[in-house]
Scaffold this motif. Structure first.
Motif, PDB file in Angstrom:
ATOM      1  N   SER A 180      -3.537   7.609  -4.325  1.00 42.71           N
ATOM      2  CA  SER A 180      -2.444   7.272  -4.077  1.00 42.71           C
ATOM      3  C   SER A 180      -1.302   7.851  -4.431  1.00 42.71           C
ATOM      4  N   LEU A 181      -1.488   8.348  -5.083  1.00 38.76           N
ATOM      5  CA  LEU A 181      -0.861  10.354  -5.210  1.00 38.76           C
ATOM      6  C   LEU A 181      -0.663  11.325  -4.335  1.00 38.76           C
ATOM      7  N   LEU A 182      -1.357  11.047  -3.349  1.00 33.66           N
ATOM      8  CA  LEU A 182      -1.719  12.389  -2.559  1.00 33.66           C
ATOM      9  C   LEU A 182      -1.258  11.592  -0.935  1.00 33.66           C
ATOM     10  N   ARG A 183      -1.778  10.299  -0.903  1.00 33.03           N
ATOM     11  CA  ARG A 183      -0.995   9.640   0.439  1.00 33.03           C
ATOM     12  C   ARG A 183       0.330   9.631   0.103  1.00 33.03           C
ATOM     13  N   GLU A 184       0.756   9.179  -1.215  1.00 33.57           N
ATOM     14  CA  GLU A 184       2.520   9.433  -0.925  1.00 33.57           C
ATOM     15  C   GLU A 184       3.108  10.757  -0.888  1.00 33.57           C
ATOM     16  N   ALA A 185       2.008  12.365  -1.049  1.00 36.40           N
ATOM     17  CA  ALA A 185       2.613  13.571  -0.492  1.00 36.40           C
ATOM     18  C   ALA A 185       2.472  13.567   1.421  1.00 36.40           C
ATOM     19  N   LEU A 186       1.428  12.967   1.396  1.00 41.88           N
ATOM     20  CA  LEU A 186       0.975  13.409   3.170  1.00 41.88           C
ATOM     21  C   LEU A 186       2.382  12.660   3.915  1.00 41.88           C
ATOM     22  N   GLN A 187       2.540  11.459   3.652  1.00 40.80           N
ATOM     23  CA  GLN A 187       3.452  10.743   4.285  1.00 40.80           C
ATOM     24  C   GLN A 187       4.901  11.580   3.312  1.00 40.80           C
ATOM     25  N   ALA A 188       4.799  12.095   3.382  1.00 39.26           N
ATOM     26  CA  ALA A 188       6.717  12.593   2.646  1.00 39.26           C
ATOM     27  C   ALA A 188       6.065  14.267   3.391  1.00 39.26           C
ATOM     28  N   GLY A 189       5.151  14.448   3.665  1.00 39.87           N
ATOM     29  CA  GLY A 189       5.210  15.780   4.893  1.00 39.87           C
ATOM     30  C   GLY A 189       4.465  17.007   4.511  1.00 39.87           C
ATOM     31  N   ALA A 190       3.864  16.931   3.548  1.00 34.03           N
ATOM     32  CA  ALA A 190       2.535  17.623   3.431  1.00 34.03           C
ATOM     33  C   ALA A 190       1.399  17.867   4.117  1.00 34.03           C
ATOM     34  N   ALA A 191       1.080  19.497   4.469  1.00 34.44           N
ATOM     35  CA  ALA A 191       0.692  19.286   5.683  1.00 34.44           C
ATOM     36  C   ALA A 191      -1.280  19.117   5.356  1.00 34.44           C
ATOM     37  N   GLY A 192      -1.591  18.809   3.508  1.00 34.33           N
ATOM     38  CA  GLY A 192      -3.216  18.733   3.942  1.00 34.33           C
ATOM     39  C   GLY A 192      -3.286  18.384   1.932  1.00 34.33           C
ATOM     40  N   PHE A 193      -4.386  18.326   2.152  1.00 33.07           N
ATOM     41  CA  PHE A 193      -4.937  18.672   0.871  1.00 33.07           C
ATOM     42  C   PHE A 193      -6.914  19.920   0.199  1.00 33.07           C
TER      43      PHE A 193
END
Length: 318
Positions: A180-193
């Motif tokens: 859920s936290l990763l998804r939130e960051a990706l939707q905010a514009g993070a490029a990846g994991f």
């Protein structure tokens, strides 16, 4: 009229074409002409004896702490880099729980040999979540373009707390919370994991990194955060357990392939992390080529020079 005319430089345009002496004209922030140019310009630069190249994209950096105090990304700015990607190898500084900043510093100090004293003194800890970290960085104008990845270790430490440092297995609830936290960051514009699985990577106390031994259920569970998103990349560093026999190599590579399938995104993986011998490198290459033939988007990262390590009794790696 051109905004800028760069004269008589040796142009290497990135297409594979031979280097050639030419002029480059710039207008409105874009290259509009390459050749023998006589058009008037507001600024003319004599590049005789110098190289003119596209900006370099550095896909593997660790500016996660330095970015909070250095708007120039020194020394990348001096090397022709115009875009960089940080947050590699599963280490970084967000998300973070207030009061636990020291654990993240020990991690970065050990894995990347960045002095803990500099990180303690320089980082401005004005965030908790990953989107808040991105917002904190965005306040300062930068000399280069940059992208951020969500690192596995801080994500695990944020959700599992002391259990992450004790290398406990993540529960289904832990995985759901991390996803859920990763998804939130990706939707905010993070490029990846990114995630790290190398024996060479340890904290400044010599301990394994918190996510070093994460199981397939955790890796694939987190990878599902990319579902339905049009962007994203996964970065992984691993020894592939090459020193421990073919069974462990195949099992680790199976994990990489499972991560690629679950994410549906390109997986960028470090090829030359350690030196198990030339035949072992070919083994990695062969598995990658077979996976690509089967339709998996695997890409091998390789550096233009060998990795260097400073050893010493006072160093974090000796």
């Amino acid at each position: 009229m051109l905004d800028c005319l760069i004269k008589n430089g040796t142009v290497v345009d990135g297409t594979g074409a031979p280097a050639r002496v030419a002029d480059v004209g710039v207008r409105g922030g874009r290259i509009v002409a390459v050749g023998q140019l006589d058009e008037a310009a507001q600024q003319t630069v004599d590049a005789t004896g110098l190289w003119i190249t596209p900006g370099f994209v550095d896909i593997h950096t660790h500016y996660d702490g330095q970015v909070t105090w250095d708007e120039c990304f020194t020394p990348s700015i001096y090397h022709g880099v115009t875009t960089l990607l940080m947050g590699n190898c599963g280490v970084g500084f967000a998300p973070k729980r207030p009061g636990h900043e020291g654990d993240l510093i020990k991690l970065m100090e050990g894995v990347e040999d960045i002095p803990g004293a500099a990180l303690h003194e320089g980082i401005r800890w004005n965030w908790e979540s990953f989107p808040q970290y991105m917002d904190a960085l965005a306040v300062t104008p930068r000399s280069l373009d940059y992208l951020v990845q969500v690192p596995h270790d801080p994500l695990r430490m944020y959700v599992m707390k002391e259990r992450a440092l004790a290398h406990e297995k993540a529960t289904a609830q832990d995985i759901e919370a991390m996803r859920s936290l990763l998804r939130e960051a990706l939707q905010a514009g993070a490029a990846g994991f990114s995630t790290g699985r190398s024996d060479n990577h340890r904290t400044s106390e010599g301990k394994d990194t918190p996510a070093a031994n994460a199981g397939n259920d955790e890796l694939t569970g987190l990878a599902q955060a990319f579902e339905g998103l049009s962007h994203g990349v996964v970065q992984i560093v691993s020894d592939f357990n090459l020193l421990n026999g073919p069974d462990q190599f195949d099992a680790e590579f199976d994990s990489v392939e499972a991560l690629a399938r679950a994410s549906g995104k390109p997986v960028s993986m470090t090829w030359l992390q350690r030196d198990p011998g030339g035949e072992q490198y070919l083994k990695i290459q062969q598995r990658v080529e077979a996976a690509v033939q089967a339709g998996l988007p695997l890409y091998m990262q390789t550096a233009v020079r060998g990795i260097g390590v400073l050893n010493g009794l006072d160093a974090s790696f000796h």
